[in-house]
Design a protein around this motif. Structure first.
Motif, PDB file in Angstrom:
ATOM      1  N   HIS A  79      -0.599  -3.095  -2.028  1.00 50.35           N
ATOM      2  CA  HIS A  79      -1.847  -2.319  -2.504  1.00 50.35           C
ATOM      3  C   HIS A  79      -2.240  -1.874  -1.271  1.00 50.35           C
ATOM      4  CE1 HIS A  79      -5.331  -0.465  -4.245  1.00 50.35           C
ATOM      5  NE2 HIS A  79      -4.843  -0.972  -5.339  1.00 50.35           N
ATOM      6  N   THR A  80      -2.455  -0.645  -1.032  1.00 46.38           N
ATOM      7  CA  THR A  80      -2.829  -0.118   0.359  1.00 46.38           C
ATOM      8  C   THR A  80      -4.556  -0.386   0.673  1.00 46.38           C
ATOM      9  OG1 THR A  80      -3.167   2.149  -0.475  1.00 46.38           O
ATOM     10  CG2 THR A  80      -1.062   1.403   0.723  1.00 46.38           C
ATOM     11  N   GLY A  81      -5.174  -0.772  -0.557  1.00 47.30           N
ATOM     12  CA  GLY A  81      -6.624  -0.977  -0.288  1.00 47.30           C
ATOM     13  C   GLY A  81      -7.480  -0.445  -1.423  1.00 47.30           C
ATOM     14  N   ASP A  82      -8.518  -0.863  -1.641  1.00 48.07           N
ATOM     15  CA  ASP A  82      -9.495  -0.338  -2.657  1.00 48.07           C
ATOM     16  C   ASP A  82     -10.208   0.808  -2.270  1.00 48.07           C
ATOM     17  OD1 ASP A  82     -10.721  -0.390  -5.197  1.00 48.07           O
ATOM     18  OD2 ASP A  82     -12.466  -1.897  -4.494  1.00 48.07           O
ATOM     19  N   ASN A  83     -10.458   1.740  -2.972  1.00 46.69           N
ATOM     20  CA  ASN A  83     -11.089   3.162  -2.821  1.00 46.69           C
ATOM     21  C   ASN A  83     -12.348   2.974  -3.915  1.00 46.69           C
ATOM     22  OD1 ASN A  83     -12.275   5.849  -3.333  1.00 46.69           O
ATOM     23  ND2 ASN A  83     -10.408   6.898  -2.507  1.00 46.69           N
ATOM     24  N   LEU A  84     -13.532   3.123  -3.519  1.00 49.77           N
ATOM     25  CA  LEU A  84     -14.730   2.910  -4.287  1.00 49.77           C
ATOM     26  C   LEU A  84     -15.162   4.210  -4.971  1.00 49.77           C
ATOM     27  CD1 LEU A  84     -16.509   0.192  -1.943  1.00 49.77           C
ATOM     28  CD2 LEU A  84     -14.893   0.067  -4.064  1.00 49.77           C
ATOM     29  N   VAL A  85     -14.727   5.411  -4.556  1.00 50.71           N
ATOM     30  CA  VAL A  85     -15.525   6.664  -4.965  1.00 50.71           C
ATOM     31  C   VAL A  85     -14.451   7.610  -5.506  1.00 50.71           C
ATOM     32  CG1 VAL A  85     -17.350   6.328  -3.686  1.00 50.71           C
ATOM     33  CG2 VAL A  85     -15.346   7.391  -2.561  1.00 50.71           C
ATOM     34  N   GLY A  86     -13.277   7.586  -5.343  1.00 54.98           N
ATOM     35  CA  GLY A  86     -12.251   8.607  -5.740  1.00 54.98           C
ATOM     36  C   GLY A  86     -12.247   9.781  -5.011  1.00 54.98           C
ATOM     37  N   GLY A  87     -11.509  10.600  -5.380  1.00 57.13           N
ATOM     38  CA  GLY A  87     -11.531  11.711  -4.617  1.00 57.13           C
ATOM     39  C   GLY A  87     -12.209  12.832  -4.445  1.00 57.13           C
ATOM     40  N   ALA A  88     -12.469  13.571  -3.440  1.00 56.26           N
ATOM     41  CA  ALA A  88     -13.540  14.772  -3.264  1.00 56.26           C
ATOM     42  C   ALA A  88     -12.657  16.135  -3.836  1.00 56.26           C
ATOM     43  CB  ALA A  88     -13.940  14.881  -2.013  1.00 56.26           C
ATOM     44  N   GLY A  89     -11.407  16.022  -4.534  1.00 57.72           N
ATOM     45  CA  GLY A  89     -10.788  17.305  -4.974  1.00 57.72           C
ATOM     46  C   GLY A  89      -9.754  17.536  -3.920  1.00 57.72           C
ATOM     47  N   GLN A  90      -9.469  16.739  -3.272  1.00 54.58           N
ATOM     48  CA  GLN A  90      -7.977  17.176  -2.347  1.00 54.58           C
ATOM     49  C   GLN A  90      -6.900  17.010  -2.948  1.00 54.58           C
ATOM     50  OE1 GLN A  90      -9.701  18.679   0.300  1.00 54.58           O
ATOM     51  NE2 GLN A  90     -11.580  18.026  -0.364  1.00 54.58           N
ATOM     52  N   GLY A  91      -6.797  16.415  -4.159  1.00 53.05           N
ATOM     53  CA  GLY A  91      -5.490  16.099  -4.574  1.00 53.05           C
ATOM     54  C   GLY A  91      -4.645  15.049  -4.108  1.00 53.05           C
ATOM     55  N   GLY A  92      -5.253  14.392  -3.317  1.00 55.88           N
ATOM     56  CA  GLY A  92      -4.330  13.473  -2.596  1.00 55.88           C
ATOM     57  C   GLY A  92      -4.460  12.141  -3.120  1.00 55.88           C
ATOM     58  N   ASP A  93      -3.612  10.888  -2.901  1.00 57.05           N
ATOM     59  CA  ASP A  93      -3.772   9.727  -3.378  1.00 57.05           C
ATOM     60  C   ASP A  93      -5.063   8.946  -3.146  1.00 57.05           C
ATOM     61  OD1 ASP A  93      -1.399  10.429  -4.571  1.00 57.05           O
ATOM     62  OD2 ASP A  93      -0.526   9.061  -2.824  1.00 57.05           O
ATOM     63  N   ASP A  94      -5.958   8.412  -4.329  1.00 57.51           N
ATOM     64  CA  ASP A  94      -7.079   7.725  -3.954  1.00 57.51           C
ATOM     65  C   ASP A  94      -6.631   6.073  -3.605  1.00 57.51           C
ATOM     66  OD1 ASP A  94      -9.008   9.831  -3.938  1.00 57.51           O
ATOM     67  OD2 ASP A  94      -8.745   9.855  -6.171  1.00 57.51           O
ATOM     68  N   GLU A  95      -5.786   5.651  -4.399  1.00 58.23           N
ATOM     69  CA  GLU A  95      -5.306   4.368  -4.090  1.00 58.23           C
ATOM     70  C   GLU A  95      -3.504   4.202  -4.147  1.00 58.23           C
ATOM     71  OE1 GLU A  95      -7.022   0.911  -6.532  1.00 58.23           O
ATOM     72  OE2 GLU A  95      -8.965   1.690  -5.780  1.00 58.23           O
ATOM     73  N   SER A  96      -2.860   3.578  -3.348  1.00 59.00           N
ATOM     74  CA  SER A  96      -1.468   3.693  -3.472  1.00 59.00           C
ATOM     75  C   SER A  96      -1.104   2.137  -3.437  1.00 59.00           C
ATOM     76  CB  SER A  96      -0.809   4.148  -2.183  1.00 59.00           C
ATOM     77  OG  SER A  96      -1.178   5.482  -2.119  1.00 59.00           O
ATOM     78  N   ILE A  97       0.038   2.085  -4.417  1.00 58.74           N
ATOM     79  CA  ILE A  97       0.849   0.713  -4.222  1.00 58.74           C
ATOM     80  C   ILE A  97       2.257   0.959  -3.830  1.00 58.74           C
ATOM     81  CG2 ILE A  97       1.452  -1.086  -5.753  1.00 58.74           C
ATOM     82  CD1 ILE A  97      -1.077  -0.410  -7.362  1.00 58.74           C
ATOM     83  N   LEU A  98       2.607   0.241  -2.873  1.00 56.16           N
ATOM     84  CA  LEU A  98       3.938   0.393  -2.345  1.00 56.16           C
ATOM     85  C   LEU A  98       5.011  -0.653  -2.884  1.00 56.16           C
ATOM     86  CD1 LEU A  98       2.909   0.628   1.300  1.00 56.16           C
ATOM     87  CD2 LEU A  98       3.654   2.418  -0.089  1.00 56.16           C
ATOM     88  N   ILE A  99       6.038  -0.280  -3.365  1.00 58.41           N
ATOM     89  CA  ILE A  99       7.257  -1.283  -3.844  1.00 58.41           C
ATOM     90  C   ILE A  99       8.232  -0.920  -3.197  1.00 58.41           C
ATOM     91  CG2 ILE A  99       8.199  -1.929  -6.099  1.00 58.41           C
ATOM     92  CD1 ILE A  99       5.842   0.524  -6.724  1.00 58.41           C
ATOM     93  N   ASP A 100       8.702  -2.210  -2.437  1.00 62.61           N
ATOM     94  CA  ASP A 100      10.219  -2.211  -1.991  1.00 62.61           C
ATOM     95  C   ASP A 100      10.972  -2.830  -3.096  1.00 62.61           C
ATOM     96  OD1 ASP A 100      12.374  -3.069  -0.492  1.00 62.61           O
ATOM     97  OD2 ASP A 100      11.099  -3.917   1.212  1.00 62.61           O
ATOM     98  N   LEU A 101      11.761  -1.874  -3.554  1.00 60.90           N
ATOM     99  CA  LEU A 101      12.643  -2.210  -4.761  1.00 60.90           C
ATOM    100  C   LEU A 101      13.600  -3.264  -4.454  1.00 60.90           C
ATOM    101  CD1 LEU A 101      12.917   1.282  -6.110  1.00 60.90           C
ATOM    102  CD2 LEU A 101      11.593  -0.405  -7.308  1.00 60.90           C
ATOM    103  N   GLN A 102      14.130  -3.105  -3.138  1.00 59.60           N
ATOM    104  CA  GLN A 102      15.349  -4.173  -2.780  1.00 59.60           C
ATOM    105  C   GLN A 102      14.734  -5.514  -2.806  1.00 59.60           C
ATOM    106  OE1 GLN A 102      16.708  -2.165   0.640  1.00 59.60           O
ATOM    107  NE2 GLN A 102      18.567  -1.435  -0.330  1.00 59.60           N
TER     108      GLN A 102
END
Length: 198
Positions: A79-102
């Motif tokens: 997990h890349t870290g907690d976002n406490l407020v959400g987006g300001a309408g930019q359409g980007g990711d507020d929280e991300s989780i990375l998965i190394d499938l291998q």
């Protein structure tokens, strides 16, 4: 090219050239719905949604990645870290989780992604909530699932990444859009209902 998933739809995570994806990112985003009326500014409060990834081996939850446990015990999910407020309408990711499938252990056959309203607001107060799967090696968005409608619930079971064939076979990975409403401020509150989506 992005696939816009409908509820219940799934896609293969095999590349068009026949290769397998090696690392993906589940990005989640949202905004607070605009409030109406004179008191709107006085009563507005930030919406803290939390993304979690629950790792399953068969029907048993064996690990979880969330804002208080940012990396799975085996290091394959982060997990890349907690976002406490959400987006300001930019359409980007507020929280991300990375998965190394291998690196995901062979006994882990499903990873479910949830979003909870830690601050307790319902999804009626949230708009533009989405999850999207990105090929982390080149930044290309592979699939997007957008939540429609609000509702009086405080959580969503968004999607899952699972091995085709399941059962620890090490098969090719797939993503399924779930979009099931639920109630709970934390992923622990959702564990009883997650079983129905395995």
């Amino acid at each position: 090219m992005t696939v816009n998933l409908a509820k219940g739809q799934q896609i293969s995570l095999s590349k068009s050239d026949g290769g397998e994806l090696t690392a993906v990112r589940m990005g989640l985003g949202w905004q607070a719905a605009p409030r109406k009326g004179f008191l709107a500014r006085l009563t507005a409060k930030e919406i803290d949604l939390d993304a979690s990834a629950v790792l399953f081996a068969g029907r048993e939850a064996v690990d979880v990645v969330f804002f208080q446990h940012l990396t799975s015990d085996d290091g394959s999910v982060r997990h890349t870290g907690d976002n406490l407020v959400g987006g300001a309408g930019q359409g980007g990711d507020d929280e991300s989780i990375l998965i190394d499938l291998q690196r995901v252990p062979v006994h882990v056959d499903q990873i479910l992604f949830t979003v909870n309203s830690f601050s307790g607001q319902t999804f009626a107060e949230v708009q533009n909530a989405f999850c999207r799967l990105v090929d982390e090696t080149n930044g290309q968005e592979l699939a997007r699932y957008t939540l429609s409608g609000g509702g009086p619930y405080t959580a969503q079971i968004m999607a899952k990444v699972h091995r085709a064939g399941g059962g620890g076979t090490g098969g090719a990975w797939q993503m399924s859009a779930i979009g099931a409403p639920a109630t709970g401020r934390t992923f622990q509150d959702l564990l009883p209902v997650l079983a129905s989506h395995l």
